[in-house]
Design a protein around this motif. Structure first.
Motif, PDB file in Angstrom:
ATOM      1  N   LEU A 113     -31.861  19.413  21.043  1.00  0.00           N
ATOM      2  CA  LEU A 113     -32.156  18.511  22.258  1.00  0.00           C
ATOM      3  C   LEU A 113     -33.309  18.287  22.386  1.00  0.00           C
ATOM      4  O   LEU A 113     -33.656  17.057  23.152  1.00  0.00           O
ATOM      5  N   LYS A 114     -34.153  19.030  22.428  1.00  0.00           N
ATOM      6  CA  LYS A 114     -35.621  18.692  22.509  1.00  0.00           C
ATOM      7  C   LYS A 114     -36.074  17.509  21.202  1.00  0.00           C
ATOM      8  O   LYS A 114     -37.065  16.624  21.723  1.00  0.00           O
ATOM      9  N   LEU A 115     -35.389  17.285  20.282  1.00  0.00           N
ATOM     10  CA  LEU A 115     -35.681  16.139  19.382  1.00  0.00           C
ATOM     11  C   LEU A 115     -35.190  14.833  19.805  1.00  0.00           C
ATOM     12  O   LEU A 115     -35.536  14.019  19.993  1.00  0.00           O
ATOM     13  N   ILE A 116     -33.861  15.166  20.897  1.00  0.00           N
ATOM     14  CA  ILE A 116     -33.403  13.686  21.393  1.00  0.00           C
ATOM     15  C   ILE A 116     -34.119  13.711  22.560  1.00  0.00           C
ATOM     16  O   ILE A 116     -34.146  12.388  23.060  1.00  0.00           O
ATOM     17  N   ARG A 137     -27.446  32.178  26.387  1.00  0.00           N
ATOM     18  CA  ARG A 137     -28.706  31.605  25.895  1.00  0.00           C
ATOM     19  C   ARG A 137     -28.248  30.711  24.734  1.00  0.00           C
ATOM     20  O   ARG A 137     -27.443  30.966  23.936  1.00  0.00           O
ATOM     21  N   PRO A 138     -28.532  29.035  24.878  1.00  0.00           N
ATOM     22  CA  PRO A 138     -28.264  28.397  23.899  1.00  0.00           C
ATOM     23  C   PRO A 138     -28.635  28.750  22.376  1.00  0.00           C
ATOM     24  O   PRO A 138     -29.693  29.439  22.365  1.00  0.00           O
ATOM     25  N   PRO A 139     -27.879  28.698  21.351  1.00  0.00           N
ATOM     26  CA  PRO A 139     -28.323  28.628  19.973  1.00  0.00           C
ATOM     27  C   PRO A 139     -29.622  28.229  19.731  1.00  0.00           C
ATOM     28  O   PRO A 139     -29.657  26.873  20.241  1.00  0.00           O
ATOM     29  N   ALA A 140     -30.481  28.660  19.138  1.00  0.00           N
ATOM     30  CA  ALA A 140     -31.744  28.039  18.898  1.00  0.00           C
ATOM     31  C   ALA A 140     -31.678  26.629  18.109  1.00  0.00           C
ATOM     32  O   ALA A 140     -32.483  25.717  18.863  1.00  0.00           O
ATOM     33  N   PRO A 141     -30.890  26.220  17.297  1.00  0.00           N
ATOM     34  CA  PRO A 141     -30.717  25.005  16.551  1.00  0.00           C
ATOM     35  C   PRO A 141     -30.386  23.911  17.692  1.00  0.00           C
ATOM     36  O   PRO A 141     -30.647  22.696  17.526  1.00  0.00           O
ATOM     37  N   LEU A 142     -29.239  24.291  18.653  1.00  0.00           N
ATOM     38  CA  LEU A 142     -29.006  23.395  19.489  1.00  0.00           C
ATOM     39  C   LEU A 142     -30.197  23.036  20.530  1.00  0.00           C
ATOM     40  O   LEU A 142     -30.381  21.906  20.764  1.00  0.00           O
ATOM     41  N   LEU A 143     -30.643  23.951  20.757  1.00  0.00           N
ATOM     42  CA  LEU A 143     -32.019  23.597  21.478  1.00  0.00           C
ATOM     43  C   LEU A 143     -33.422  22.679  20.877  1.00  0.00           C
ATOM     44  O   LEU A 143     -33.604  21.712  21.472  1.00  0.00           O
TER      45      LEU A 143
END
Ligand SMILES: [Zn+2]
Length: 136
Positions: A120-123, A111-117
């Motif tokens: 990515l959603k910001l990008i 499961r990806p770390p929440a900040p990474l996710l």
């Protein structure tokens, strides 16, 4: 493995009864009803054991329900990466993580770390931010 015993594993009562019934799952305010669920039930204590097929369906339905509520990070990451037209290795290099990280995330192994996710959603909303990240 289908249990052939008719003895209740919970209270030891002999005479578990085969039943076909509906089972309703609920999670986070959503619910789902499974039909034709086969299992053995104890008339004494109410303990129940699903047969192999029903047990598999129950597990799948439960996982599906959790995904519907929490979202599916693996699918999100794949979608965003494809939109950015990057390979897993390219994206990993931009983020400064190991080459196989995104492969693991997209296959649902990790499961990806929440900040990474969130990043990515910001990008996803502001794709030009990727250029900024690559410069860091
Ligand atoms: Zn019992």
């Amino acid at each position: 493995m289908i249990m052939n015993t008719t003895q209740c594993p919970s209270c030891g009562h002999k005479g578990m009864i085969d039943k076909v019934l509906e089972e309703t799952l609920t999670y986070g305010g959503k619910s789902m009803t499974l039909h034709d669920m086969h299992g053995r039930f104890c008339p004494e204590c109410g303990e129940g054991i699903w047969d192999e097929e029903s047990c598999r369906r129950y597990t799948e339905a439960q996982e599906g329900l959790v995904r519907a509520i929490k979202g599916d990070p693996a699918a999100d990451i794949r979608r965003i990466r494809r939109k950015l037209k990057l390979t897993q290795a390219q994206l990993a290099s931009s983020f400064g993580v190991g080459k196989v990280a995104f492969s693991r995330y997209e296959r649902g192994e990790t499961r990806p770390p929440a900040p990474l996710l969130k990043l990515l959603k910001l990008i996803d909303r502001h794709p030009d931010l990727l250029n900024e990240i690559e410069k860091m």
